[in-house]
Design an enzyme around this catalytic site. Sequence first.
Site, PDB file in Angstrom:
ATOM      1  N   ASP A   1      -6.616  -0.840   0.394  1.00 12.28           N
ATOM      2  CA  ASP A   1      -6.110   0.383  -0.218  1.00 12.28           C
ATOM      3  C   ASP A   1      -4.838   0.036  -0.983  1.00 12.28           C
ATOM      4  O   ASP A   1      -4.188  -0.986  -0.711  1.00 12.28           O
ATOM      5  CB  ASP A   1      -5.819   1.423   0.872  1.00 12.28           C
ATOM      6  CG  ASP A   1      -5.527   2.809   0.322  1.00 12.28           C
ATOM      7  OD1 ASP A   1      -5.767   3.048  -0.883  1.00 12.28           O
ATOM      8  OD2 ASP A   1      -5.060   3.661   1.103  1.00 12.28           O
ATOM      9  N   HIS A   2      -4.498   0.880  -1.942  1.00 14.90           N
ATOM     10  CA  HIS A   2      -3.262   0.720  -2.700  1.00 14.90           C
ATOM     11  C   HIS A   2      -2.147   1.518  -2.034  1.00 14.90           C
ATOM     12  O   HIS A   2      -2.244   2.740  -1.913  1.00 14.90           O
ATOM     13  CB  HIS A   2      -3.451   1.203  -4.138  1.00 14.90           C
ATOM     14  CG  HIS A   2      -4.308   0.296  -4.963  1.00 14.90           C
ATOM     15  ND1 HIS A   2      -5.250   0.759  -5.868  1.00 14.90           N
ATOM     16  CD2 HIS A   2      -4.370  -1.056  -5.032  1.00 14.90           C
ATOM     17  CE1 HIS A   2      -5.846  -0.274  -6.452  1.00 14.90           C
ATOM     18  NE2 HIS A   2      -5.333  -1.380  -5.959  1.00 14.90           N
TER      19      HIS A   2
ATOM     20  N   PHE B   1      -4.687   6.761  -2.059  1.00 16.17           N
ATOM     21  CA  PHE B   1      -6.040   7.256  -1.781  1.00 16.17           C
ATOM     22  C   PHE B   1      -7.125   6.424  -2.455  1.00 16.17           C
ATOM     23  O   PHE B   1      -8.047   6.960  -3.052  1.00 16.17           O
ATOM     24  CB  PHE B   1      -6.182   8.725  -2.204  1.00 16.17           C
ATOM     25  CG  PHE B   1      -4.962   9.571  -1.953  1.00 16.17           C
ATOM     26  CD1 PHE B   1      -4.310   9.521  -0.734  1.00 16.17           C
ATOM     27  CD2 PHE B   1      -4.458  10.410  -2.927  1.00 16.17           C
ATOM     28  CE1 PHE B   1      -3.177  10.301  -0.486  1.00 16.17           C
ATOM     29  CE2 PHE B   1      -3.336  11.191  -2.703  1.00 16.17           C
ATOM     30  CZ  PHE B   1      -2.694  11.137  -1.477  1.00 16.17           C
ATOM     31  N   HIS B   2      -7.060   5.093  -2.314  1.00 19.81           N
ATOM     32  CA  HIS B   2      -8.050   4.220  -2.921  1.00 19.81           C
ATOM     33  C   HIS B   2      -8.745   3.326  -1.885  1.00 19.81           C
ATOM     34  O   HIS B   2      -8.833   2.108  -2.066  1.00 19.81           O
ATOM     35  CB  HIS B   2      -7.387   3.320  -3.979  1.00 19.81           C
ATOM     36  CG  HIS B   2      -6.833   4.053  -5.152  1.00 19.81           C
ATOM     37  ND1 HIS B   2      -5.942   3.477  -6.044  1.00 19.81           N
ATOM     38  CD2 HIS B   2      -7.036   5.316  -5.595  1.00 19.81           C
ATOM     39  CE1 HIS B   2      -5.623   4.349  -6.977  1.00 19.81           C
ATOM     40  NE2 HIS B   2      -6.278   5.473  -6.730  1.00 19.81           N
ATOM     41  N   PRO B   3      -9.279   3.862  -0.799  1.00 16.71           N
ATOM     42  CA  PRO B   3      -9.940   2.999   0.181  1.00 16.71           C
ATOM     43  C   PRO B   3     -11.235   2.406  -0.378  1.00 16.71           C
ATOM     44  O   PRO B   3     -12.042   3.104  -0.974  1.00 16.71           O
ATOM     45  CB  PRO B   3     -10.216   3.940   1.349  1.00 16.71           C
ATOM     46  CG  PRO B   3     -10.325   5.294   0.726  1.00 16.71           C
ATOM     47  CD  PRO B   3      -9.339   5.288  -0.406  1.00 16.71           C
TER      48      PRO B   3
END
Length: 549
Positions: free
Chosen positions: A303-304, A479-481
């Site tokens: 994630d980021h 919110f980049h899983p």
Amino acid sequence: MEKTVVPSTELDGDYDYIVVGAGSAGCVVANRLSTDRNSRVLVLEAGGNDNWIWFHIPVGYLFAIGNPRSDWMFETVKEAGLNGRSLKYPRGKVVGGSSAINAMISMRGQASDYDHWRQLGLIGWGWDDVRPVFKRLDDHFMGESEHHGVGGEWRVEPPGVRWDVLDSVAKAAVEMGIPMTPDFNTGDNTGVGYFHVNQKRGFRWSSARGFLKPVLHRANLRLETGVLVEKVLFDGKRAVGVRYRQHGRTIEARTKGEVILSAGAIGSPEILQRSGVGAAEWLSEFGISTVANRPGVGRNLQDHLQQRVIYRVHGTKTLNETYHSLIGRALMGLEYALFRRGPLTMAPSQLGIFTTSSPAFDRANIEFHVQPLSLDGFGDPLHRFPAITVSACNLRPTSRGTVRLRSADPLAKPVIAPGYLSTEEDRRVAADAIRVTRRLMKQEALRRFRPEEHIPGPSIDDSEAALAKAASDIGTTIFHPVGTAKMGLEHDTLAVVDRHLCVIGLNGLRVIDASVMPTITSGNTNTPTIMIADKGAQCVLSDAPYKLV
């Protein structure tokens, strides 16, 4: 008491394809698979319909994130790398999935991201392979070019509002030696510029609006909402259907073709594990029989993580003041109603900057999201003083996390442990990112605004220890899983799917969503997920394992 199972006859017989999830990926998959009118496609979505105004007005993310109507309301475990903090972990609970509540930023990543996938042995996933897919998906405001197309379903437009203070931040980046760029999506996103957004005439353009709704009239396509998929059903090693709950009933749907999981980087590994596909030792904790021992299911979570640095500014307007003014709100509403422009069209971030955190990197490894507003966190009110947020995230983190079942009960929320800042490299990049942020805000172009660091604050010095602790204190997800059902070669013990997105060791089961990324892309991940969905659907349609379209 033994539960009653309604057979698939209630669904008019068997289907050729069952698509689990009508989110960013599932809407695309359903569109593509139903183009063959001889194939019957069933789409099962756990959320509801997008019949709420805030799914469509772009600024609605402020109301959708953290709202149980639109968000699954997940949370992470308490993370050691975040000094024991737990983070809220929004995921879209609606047709369109997270594309209905996300930042709407159109970003492909870097050519090197995909060339790295090819170097891992994933033939057909290099930049030269995926760029034509991106282009044919495009309906781009810049028109037909080497990099973009028109006439596709994925609408891209320029932002509908500009801010003087953000223009000056862009000038400050140029003063630091970062070039201006009109387009982050050419394969090299180094530069500073305004993000392009997935909107159309002032409305959010979700995957549902672009891909699913226009084809729901097809007689061979059926969408069911409010569906909680319990598990995939198997006959030996072949997937033959799914069992799900809907309106208090348990129903079994059968397929004579394939089950395709498009439930996202959290949902897809959950369903796989409940179905007996995953690490045997994890499954045995809940008495789940192992159908396929794939230790990578739920591992490799990436994630980021961003460091949200907030600056008070002077002598300029930001959204903070407008938000707290009745007149300001009224004018925003009027501008939107009349012209479909203004702050109500705003994505969460407007200005982007891609650069390096230190000379150790040969390509951009941090991304700034710059906003003309500030708040303590999503769901909180904006601050009452004029301020901007300058957030930098590590584009290619080396930390890895997990998604695991909490119990065998499908209603139980998963255990999400991203493992943020668990490597020395990630801690160093986070500290360096704050240094770059401070250098940016000291440039001459911003002097007239007299920026004052509010968070983490001037009391935090530039030492490695102080900045690393500050990064842990203020770091939060964007919110980049991805990566929890990674694509890889068979000898890779953590690989879950092959390059055709088929689950290794099983038949009739694929995963097509962000969970298959072996490594995260260098930028916002929604558009790459759309690409994966289109390419994955072509793999299904070709039905030729030796050929990747």
